[in-house]
Scaffold this motif. Structure first.
Motif, PDB file in Angstrom:
ATOM      1  N   CYS A  87     -10.209  -3.701   3.502  1.00 42.01           N
ATOM      2  CA  CYS A  87      -9.863  -2.293   3.284  1.00 42.01           C
ATOM      3  C   CYS A  87      -9.441  -1.623   4.593  1.00 42.01           C
ATOM      4  N   ALA A  88     -10.148  -1.939   5.690  1.00 45.11           N
ATOM      5  CA  ALA A  88      -9.786  -1.354   6.982  1.00 45.11           C
ATOM      6  C   ALA A  88      -8.390  -1.803   7.412  1.00 45.11           C
ATOM      7  N   ALA A  89      -8.085  -3.088   7.217  1.00 47.85           N
ATOM      8  CA  ALA A  89      -6.758  -3.591   7.585  1.00 47.85           C
ATOM      9  C   ALA A  89      -5.666  -2.939   6.734  1.00 47.85           C
ATOM     10  N   LEU A  90      -5.938  -2.773   5.441  1.00 46.08           N
ATOM     11  CA  LEU A  90      -4.952  -2.137   4.560  1.00 46.08           C
ATOM     12  C   LEU A  90      -4.749  -0.672   4.927  1.00 46.08           C
ATOM     13  N   LEU A  91      -5.829   0.016   5.316  1.00 45.87           N
ATOM     14  CA  LEU A  91      -5.700   1.411   5.727  1.00 45.87           C
ATOM     15  C   LEU A  91      -4.876   1.525   7.016  1.00 45.87           C
ATOM     16  N   LEU A  92      -5.074   0.591   7.941  1.00 45.67           N
ATOM     17  CA  LEU A  92      -4.262   0.592   9.160  1.00 45.67           C
ATOM     18  C   LEU A  92      -2.790   0.351   8.837  1.00 45.67           C
ATOM     19  N   ALA A  93      -2.529  -0.576   7.908  1.00 43.27           N
ATOM     20  CA  ALA A  93      -1.141  -0.825   7.503  1.00 43.27           C
ATOM     21  C   ALA A  93      -0.538   0.405   6.826  1.00 43.27           C
ATOM     22  N   ALA A  94      -1.345   1.113   6.024  1.00 42.91           N
ATOM     23  CA  ALA A  94      -0.857   2.336   5.382  1.00 42.91           C
ATOM     24  C   ALA A  94      -0.564   3.416   6.420  1.00 42.91           C
ATOM     25  N   ALA A  95      -1.412   3.511   7.453  1.00 43.63           N
ATOM     26  CA  ALA A  95      -1.169   4.481   8.518  1.00 43.63           C
ATOM     27  C   ALA A  95       0.120   4.144   9.275  1.00 43.63           C
ATOM     28  N   ALA A  96       0.343   2.855   9.548  1.00 45.73           N
ATOM     29  CA  ALA A  96       1.581   2.449  10.217  1.00 45.73           C
ATOM     30  C   ALA A  96       2.797   2.759   9.348  1.00 45.73           C
ATOM     31  N   THR A  97       2.658   2.541   8.045  1.00 43.37           N
ATOM     32  CA  THR A  97       3.744   2.876   7.125  1.00 43.37           C
ATOM     33  C   THR A  97       4.018   4.381   7.123  1.00 43.37           C
ATOM     34  N   GLY A  98       2.945   5.174   7.207  1.00 43.99           N
ATOM     35  CA  GLY A  98       3.108   6.617   7.268  1.00 43.99           C
ATOM     36  C   GLY A  98       3.875   7.055   8.511  1.00 43.99           C
ATOM     37  N   VAL A  99       3.555   6.452   9.652  1.00 42.39           N
ATOM     38  CA  VAL A  99       4.281   6.771  10.889  1.00 42.39           C
ATOM     39  C   VAL A  99       5.750   6.387  10.753  1.00 42.39           C
TER      40      VAL A  99
ATOM     41  N   PRO B 236       5.265  15.418   2.118  1.00 39.58           N
ATOM     42  CA  PRO B 236       4.872  15.473   0.696  1.00 39.58           C
ATOM     43  C   PRO B 236       5.245  14.204  -0.064  1.00 39.58           C
ATOM     44  N   ARG B 237       6.411  13.655   0.229  1.00 40.49           N
ATOM     45  CA  ARG B 237       6.821  12.427  -0.447  1.00 40.49           C
ATOM     46  C   ARG B 237       5.908  11.272  -0.068  1.00 40.49           C
ATOM     47  N   LEU B 238       5.551  11.167   1.214  1.00 41.90           N
ATOM     48  CA  LEU B 238       4.650  10.098   1.659  1.00 41.90           C
ATOM     49  C   LEU B 238       3.289  10.222   0.991  1.00 41.90           C
ATOM     50  N   LEU B 239       2.720  11.420   0.978  1.00 38.93           N
ATOM     51  CA  LEU B 239       1.399  11.604   0.381  1.00 38.93           C
ATOM     52  C   LEU B 239       1.436  11.361  -1.128  1.00 38.93           C
ATOM     53  N   THR B 240       2.532  11.767  -1.777  1.00 37.92           N
ATOM     54  CA  THR B 240       2.670  11.489  -3.207  1.00 37.92           C
ATOM     55  C   THR B 240       2.698   9.991  -3.466  1.00 37.92           C
ATOM     56  N   ALA B 241       3.420   9.255  -2.620  1.00 35.56           N
ATOM     57  CA  ALA B 241       3.477   7.800  -2.775  1.00 35.56           C
ATOM     58  C   ALA B 241       2.097   7.176  -2.588  1.00 35.56           C
ATOM     59  N   LEU B 242       1.375   7.593  -1.565  1.00 37.19           N
ATOM     60  CA  LEU B 242       0.056   7.012  -1.298  1.00 37.19           C
ATOM     61  C   LEU B 242      -0.927   7.326  -2.428  1.00 37.19           C
ATOM     62  N   LEU B 243      -0.953   8.581  -2.881  1.00 37.72           N
ATOM     63  CA  LEU B 243      -1.904   8.969  -3.920  1.00 37.72           C
ATOM     64  C   LEU B 243      -1.546   8.358  -5.269  1.00 37.72           C
TER      65      LEU B 243
ATOM     66  N   LEU C  72     -12.444  -2.244  -7.107  1.00 39.52           N
ATOM     67  CA  LEU C  72     -11.764  -0.970  -7.344  1.00 39.52           C
ATOM     68  C   LEU C  72     -11.192  -0.364  -6.058  1.00 39.52           C
ATOM     69  N   LEU C  73     -11.994  -0.276  -5.018  1.00 41.29           N
ATOM     70  CA  LEU C  73     -11.536   0.358  -3.790  1.00 41.29           C
ATOM     71  C   LEU C  73     -10.409  -0.429  -3.117  1.00 41.29           C
ATOM     72  N   PRO C  74     -10.534  -1.757  -2.939  1.00 43.37           N
ATOM     73  CA  PRO C  74      -9.403  -2.497  -2.362  1.00 43.37           C
ATOM     74  C   PRO C  74      -8.133  -2.378  -3.199  1.00 43.37           C
ATOM     75  N   SER C  75      -8.259  -2.358  -4.524  1.00 47.94           N
ATOM     76  CA  SER C  75      -7.079  -2.229  -5.381  1.00 47.94           C
ATOM     77  C   SER C  75      -6.391  -0.889  -5.164  1.00 47.94           C
ATOM     78  N   ALA C  76      -7.188   0.176  -5.027  1.00 43.68           N
ATOM     79  CA  ALA C  76      -6.605   1.497  -4.804  1.00 43.68           C
ATOM     80  C   ALA C  76      -5.873   1.555  -3.465  1.00 43.68           C
ATOM     81  N   VAL C  77      -6.498   1.029  -2.409  1.00 44.40           N
ATOM     82  CA  VAL C  77      -5.866   1.067  -1.090  1.00 44.40           C
ATOM     83  C   VAL C  77      -4.599   0.213  -1.074  1.00 44.40           C
ATOM     84  N   LEU C  78      -4.658  -0.959  -1.705  1.00 43.64           N
ATOM     85  CA  LEU C  78      -3.487  -1.825  -1.731  1.00 43.64           C
ATOM     86  C   LEU C  78      -2.367  -1.204  -2.566  1.00 43.64           C
ATOM     87  N   GLY C  79      -2.717  -0.559  -3.685  1.00 41.29           N
ATOM     88  CA  GLY C  79      -1.701   0.120  -4.481  1.00 41.29           C
ATOM     89  C   GLY C  79      -0.999   1.204  -3.686  1.00 41.29           C
ATOM     90  N   ALA C  80      -1.767   1.974  -2.903  1.00 39.21           N
ATOM     91  CA  ALA C  80      -1.171   3.008  -2.058  1.00 39.21           C
ATOM     92  C   ALA C  80      -0.213   2.396  -1.044  1.00 39.21           C
TER      93      ALA C  80
END
Length: 346
Positions: A26-38, A75-82, A292-300
């Motif tokens: 989950c931590a690695a996926l969150l870091l990847a999501a943060a990099a994608t956000g940047v 807004p588009r980025l946050l919509t995609a993540l959520l 559940l939690l890893p699936s949500a982070v990976l989906g985002a």
């Protein structure tokens, strides 16, 4: 490792399972999501350096940069993540209840039913955006109730849910095609883009909708983690361990339907995210249960990466994000089927 919060004697009110590998994934996926956000906030027709993006987010940036970041890209980025998190979470719930990797909402018809409700509101009733969202929620709710009741025979067996859902999905797909064929050219064109799944033009109202949905439904889904993990061992075993099986399945279905309906109302029926994210999350964590939690982070992560790729791959032309997720999901299905076929031959 487990953390138990106080409850009745001999039975904790809430039991949380702590798995170091799952936490690391989950931590690695969150870091990847943060990099994608940047990447998303700095990349586009008008490039903005990372320090300037950070100044804008801190409330002290160039007004031109602030408009691009705060009104167009963020807004588009946050919509995609959520939205991706909601789809990944709903896919994990449905696949756990069905005990089948094909038991995702876009395969068993719930996403298609949500699209049918939205199309009826848009093409038949000529409704506005708010009514289209309401139609999407209503369509998903009616479809899920129909699938559950048609699959019911002294209980809703997992294999019947999948088979009935696939049949209902085929019927509703035909209904959607009919609605589009009977619509005017302009309405049919806009409806077809929406049916592909798109994040173009999403704003803060969509972020608010998805944030509220996850704030309510995500905790409910996490509370179902333990009974769903028991259910995956079989209904008889789960009942012997004190799980109210039909109640747990109904709770998971209601929660998953809410997540699917609102995600579809916001972004359209984005395909394959709910199918792929839970299965990849299970393979990464190697942990029993619905994950559940890893699936949500990976989906985002999957939806955010797919969206920025769809924006930049053929720039300045922007593809609907559903085109990319369809390609990813199709390749994943082919890989899974080929792997199982080879394993069967071996």
């Amino acid at each position: 490792m487990r953390l138990a919060l106080p409850g009745r004697p001999g039975r904790p009110a809430l039991s949380l399972r702590w798995d170091p590998r799952t936490a690391a994934v989950c931590a690695a996926l969150l870091l990847a999501a943060a990099a994608t956000g940047v990447w998303t906030l700095t990349t586009g027709d008008f490039r903005i350096p990372v320090p300037d993006v950070l100044r804008v987010l801190a409330g002290d940036g160039n007004p031109a940069y602030a408009y691009i970041v705060e009104e167009l890209r963020l807004p588009r980025l946050l919509t995609a993540l959520l939205t991706g998190a909601a789809l990944g979470l709903s896919g994990a719930l449905f696949q756990s209840v069905a005990r089948n990797p094909l038991g995702s909402p876009d395969v068993i018809g719930f996403t298609v039913g949500s699209a049918t409700g939205a199309l009826v509101a848009l093409l038949v009733l000529g409704a506005g955006a708010a009514s289209v969202a309401a139609g999407s929620v209503a369509g998903c709710a009616v479809t899920s109730a129909a699938v559950y009741l048609l699959a019911w025979r002294r209980g809703a067996a997992a294999f019947r849910l999948v088979l009935v859902g696939i049949g209902v999905s085929a019927l509703l797909s035909s209904a959607n095609a009919y609605l589009i064929a009977k619509a005017s050219f302009t309405d049919a064109q806009s409806a077809q883009v929406w049916l592909t799944g798109s994040l173009n033009g999403r704003g803060w109202q969509h972020v608010t909708t998805m944030a509220a949905a996850l704030a309510v439904l995500a905790p409910a889904a996490l509370l179902l983690g333990r009974p769903l993990r028991m259910l995956e061992m079989g209904e008889d075993t789960a009942s012997a361990l004190g799980v109210r099986t039909e109640r747990a399945k109904a709770g998971a279905l209601v929660t998953g339907v809410g997540l699917t309906a609102l995600a579809t109302a916001v972004a359209g029926p984005v395909p394959f995210v709910a199918l792929v994210a839970p299965q990849v999350a299970r393979r990464l964590t190697r942990s029993p249960g619905p994950g559940l939690l890893p699936s949500a982070v990976l989906g985002a992560l999957v939806l955010a990466v797919s969206d920025i790729t769809a924006q930049r791959m053929l720039a300045p032309t922007q593809l609907p994000v559903g085109v990319l997720t369809g390609v990813v999901g199709g390749c994943y299905l082919v890989w899974v089927l080929a792997r199982q076929w080879r394993a069967g031959l071996g």
